[in-house]
Design an enzyme around this catalytic site. Structure first.
Site, PDB file in Angstrom:
ATOM      1  N   SER A 153       0.738  -1.279  -0.041  1.00 46.87           N
ATOM      2  CA  SER A 153       0.148   0.138  -0.087  1.00 46.87           C
ATOM      3  C   SER A 153       0.559   1.320  -0.007  1.00 46.87           C
ATOM      4  O   SER A 153       0.130   2.350  -0.051  1.00 46.87           O
ATOM      5  CB  SER A 153      -0.940  -0.031   1.297  1.00 46.87           C
ATOM      6  OG  SER A 153      -0.092   0.288   2.277  1.00 46.87           O
ATOM      7  N   LYS A 191       1.457   4.190   7.265  1.00 46.58           N
ATOM      8  CA  LYS A 191       0.642   5.221   6.501  1.00 46.58           C
ATOM      9  C   LYS A 191       0.983   6.672   6.633  1.00 46.58           C
ATOM     10  O   LYS A 191       1.630   7.075   7.540  1.00 46.58           O
ATOM     11  CB  LYS A 191      -0.865   4.854   6.788  1.00 46.58           C
ATOM     12  CG  LYS A 191      -1.452   3.647   6.451  1.00 46.58           C
ATOM     13  CD  LYS A 191      -1.609   3.343   5.115  1.00 46.58           C
ATOM     14  CE  LYS A 191      -2.457   1.864   4.881  1.00 46.58           C
ATOM     15  NZ  LYS A 191      -1.520   0.705   5.169  1.00 46.58           N
TER      16      LYS A 191
END
Length: 232
Positions: A153, A191
């Site tokens: 991701s 993230k």
């Protein structure tokens, strides 16, 4: 930030334009990158166009123009986060337990396990072994630790599955920082961090993943990314 495939394709297009005056065909791109279908080239081209590296011109065959190049291909520096990458061999076993001992400008950091760059995984709290990190990669203050990345991701931020990320321990983060976030006290993920009206957004660097928006009290910052080590 470009993925390796995007960078390879951009370099191939740039060299062919310099040599022949026209970009390569999609078939030539597919062969050069050893892809099985043209759809993969279409996705890479779209990614390069979205990031402002190329421009497609309408109503012209092979109408691809290279607008700019990344620094690695001789382009001008750009602003924003760019991981400091050290390339080397994977460690064959655990290193001595002397955390933060400095030898030949290297620091032994605790390898705390794996972190998900994708769906959050169980929080990490135990030391698996040690990893040597160049001292210049570390911040001048604060403790540091390392984590092995699992998932894709964060590939558009230059962080690939299997990379080892170097983290400086901190509970504070600014918008846009890449952080280790603890979600609901039991899930850890890597993230980009953003504040949104009393909530926290954890944003992936891959369009295939949705941004997670959580109440502020459910997210705790465990550290900020300061570099990574890529092993082969």
């Amino acid at each position: 930030m470009l993925t390796k495939k995007q960078l390879d394709l951009l370099e191939f297009i740039h060299k062919r334009v310099q040599r022949d005056g026209v970009p390569p065909s999609f078939d030539e791109m597919k062969a050069a990158l050893d892809l099985r279908s043209k759809s993969g080239i279409h996705r890479l081209i779209t990614g390069l166009e979205e990031r402002g590296f190329i421009r497609r011109l309408a109503h012209r065959a092979r109408a691809i123009e290279v607008v700019r190049l990344p620094e690695s291909l001789g382009g001008e520096p750009t602003t924003g986060f760019s991981p400091r990458v050290i390339q080397g061999d994977k460690p064959s076993g655990a290193r001595p337990a002397n955390t933060n001992s400095v030898t030949a400008s290297a620091v032994d950091l605790p390898m705390m396990g794996r972190i998900a760059a994708g769906v959050p995984i169980e929080a990490i709290s135990h030391v698996e072994n040690q990893v040597a990190v160049p001292s210049q990669m570390l911040s001048s203050s604060g403790d540091h630790y390392a984590l092995e990345v699992r998932g894709d991701s964060m590939i558009d931020a230059g962080i690939n599955d299997g990379d080892v990320v170097v983290i400086r321990e901190t509970a504070a983060a600014d918008d846009g920082d890449i952080v280790v976030a603890l979600v609901e006290d039991h899930e850890a993920t890597l993230k980009r961090f953003f504040r949104r009206s009393g909530a926290i957004a954890l944003e992936a660097a891959n369009p295939a993943y949705e941004t997670r928006v959580l109440p502020e009290h459910k997210v705790k910052v465990q550290g900020k990314l300061v570099g990574l080590i890529r092993t082969y």
